[in-house]
Write an enzyme that holds these catalytic residues in place. Structure first.
Site: not given
Length: 518
Positions: A459-460
């Site tokens: 995830a960012c």
């Protein structure tokens, strides 16, 4: 075409890895902002209680705590990139990144001292002490380079089997050793090639600074237009941390990069804000994130079908709050990006114009999450930093104008072209259950083609990034939005990115635990 997709995917992955250290900056920005605001001499004159020795010490310690991150960004980049690109044994990669970064700086500094380029008694611009080592300041470039070098070495050698006489270095123990040796070679190479790079960056910074308002427009426009591709990080990161974002002498030290300069200004009494720095710290975002996109959200709500308005109100409020507070705008933007690209195009233009206007009126409030996001930055760096030249009162004029502009433009175009923005679908919207439990994860895994189809989960800031074996097994985009409450979906060459806003990192952890993967 496939080659282009692979390149795009590689850039997106690199951008995601680069964001890991950047996401540490908001807490640092908040701590420095609070410490600087409440130790401001003029504020102390107004509120003498703040001059109490205990409070003075407390706010100094608050600034110092935030500066632990701000002063060590390059080494955090080195460790984060080594960790992010490592296939396995990531902890070893991160430690090797630290060792290699220190090794590079030690050899680089010692070599330049030996040949007379650096005089430890009189450091010049671009030379500094880094964790006790006198060296050339390669900034985030040095950190990124070392991170990439270590990740390559790690992935190649973390399972190496050496002859018996050297078996003590088998496997992961070989990675720090070879990283240290190679870092010395990198240091010597940089001693020859980085000084010209510094000169080039300084020249480029001078040229960009001369573009004034036009440069601000291009910066803001490009940053928004690259958002759907996940490449917007490549616009602002060089300006944040290199001399492209400016070079400024503050006190007795020279600082490079907009973030470093702004932190120095916040930490230095009587140092004034500089619009040629603020424009790279997203001052325009304060206007369009806090007010413009709020107007767009209100327009989407007002144009929704009557039977859907209650649900859309909840959706828009949930998307607007993180946008206003932290500048997390993707959930809102993805609500109209795919169904109405024209609206997103106009939004990008309005964003660029916000940068122009804030530049022209000398509005010096950072909108970047690096300094706490639009709202917190407005409070701690704008209102409480008024004597530094924040000119924050312009928000009282520009904010309402942008709210009205977005509201009327979005309302008109949604109705004119009958865009199917949220709530305008013919069927009534059913309430979506948002749960971080096995039921939600089961649906998510099924939508991704099953457990066997998932290779990796990451995830960012706003996107759940899933690497897949076969993209064809993924369910339709509408299923993700309707059944899994996604704000948008982006398909890449080897997987999918699901927009969940600030919850993306939580969903990543939940999904990894559900799948029992690292």
């Amino acid at each position: 075409m496939k080659s282009g997709n692979r390149i795009l995917t590689s850039f997106q992955k690199f951008g995601k890895v680069l964001m890991a250290p950047v996401l540490l900056l908001p807490i640092a920005g908040i701590l420095v902002g609070i410490g600087s605001a409440f130790s401001n001499p003029n504020l102390i004159k107004t509120i003498p209680l703040l001059g109490n020795p205990f409070l003075t010490a407390l706010f100094k310690l608050t600034k110092d705590l935030g500066n632990v991150i701000n002063n060590n960004i390059p080494i955090i980049f080195a460790m984060s990139i080594a960790y992010g690109f490592a296939k396995k044994e990531k902890a070893t990669a991160a430690i090797s990144g630290f060792i290699a970064y220190m090794g590079m700086n030690s050899i680089l500094g010692s070599f330049l001292i030996l040949n007379g380029t650096i005089n430890p008694e009189k450091l010049l611009t671009g030379q500094k002490m880094i964790l006790g080592i006198t060296t050339l300041d390669t900034g985030v470039f040095g950190g990124i380079l070392i991170g990439l070098v270590v990740s390559v070495l790690h992935n190649r050698y973390y399972k190496i089997e050496l002859p018996a006489v050297l078996s003590i270095f088998n496997g992961t123990r070989f990675v720090p050793a070879i990283s240290l040796i190679v870092s010395g070679i990198v240091g010597i190479v940089l001693a020859f090639i980085f000084p010209p790079v510094q000169l080039f960056l300084n020249s480029a910074a001078d040229f960009i600074a001369k573009t004034g308002a036009f440069g601000s427009f291009v910066y803001g426009l490009a940053e928004r237009l690259l958002l759907p591709f996940g490449l917007h990080h490549f616009i602002y990161l060089p300006f944040f941390f290199t001399s492209l974002g400016g070079v400024k002498d503050i006190g007795v030290q020279v600082y490079e990069g907009a973030v470093n300069i702004q932190n120095a200004i916040l930490n230095t009494p009587n140092a004034m804000y500089d619009i040629d720095v603020s424009k790279y710290l997203m001052n325009g975002k304060v206007i369009f994130a806090m007010f413009g996109l709020a107007g767009a959200a209100f327009a989407i709500y007002k144009t929704a079908r009557p039977e859907n308005k209650k649900k859309i109100a909840s959706l828009m409020i949930a998307s607007t709050i993180p946008c206003v507070i932290m500048g997390i705008s993707e959930p809102l933007e993805y609500s109209f990006l795919f169904v109405a690209p024209l609206l997103f195009g106009l939004h990008a233009i309005f964003s660029g114009l916000a940068y122009v206007i804030t530049y022209l009126v000398n509005f010096n409030v950072s909108g970047s999450a690096t300094f706490g996001g639009p709202l917190l930055s407005l409070i701690f760096n704008g209102i409480l930093g008024a004597d530094k030249g924040s000119n924050w009162t312009w928000i009282l004029i520009l904010g309402p104008i942008y709210f009205v502009l977005y509201y009327f433009v979005f309302s008109f175009l949604i109705k004119k072209f009958n865009y199917l923005t949220p709530g305008r679908e013919t069927e009534k919207i059913e309430e979506v259950q948002e749960k971080n439990d096995s039921s939600f994860n089961l649906k998510l895994v099924e939508a991704l083609g099953g457990e066997d189809n998932i290779s990796a989960v990451d995830a960012c800031f706003t996107r759940l990034r899933v690497t897949l074996k076969d993209n064809a097994k993924v369910k339709s985009d509408s299923y993700f939005s309707e059944a899994l409450n996604a704000k948008g979906v982006v398909h890449v060459d080897n997987g999918i990115q699901i927009i969940y806003g600030a919850k993306a990192s939580i969903y990543k952890t939940e999904l990894r635990e559900y799948l029992n993967i690292e």
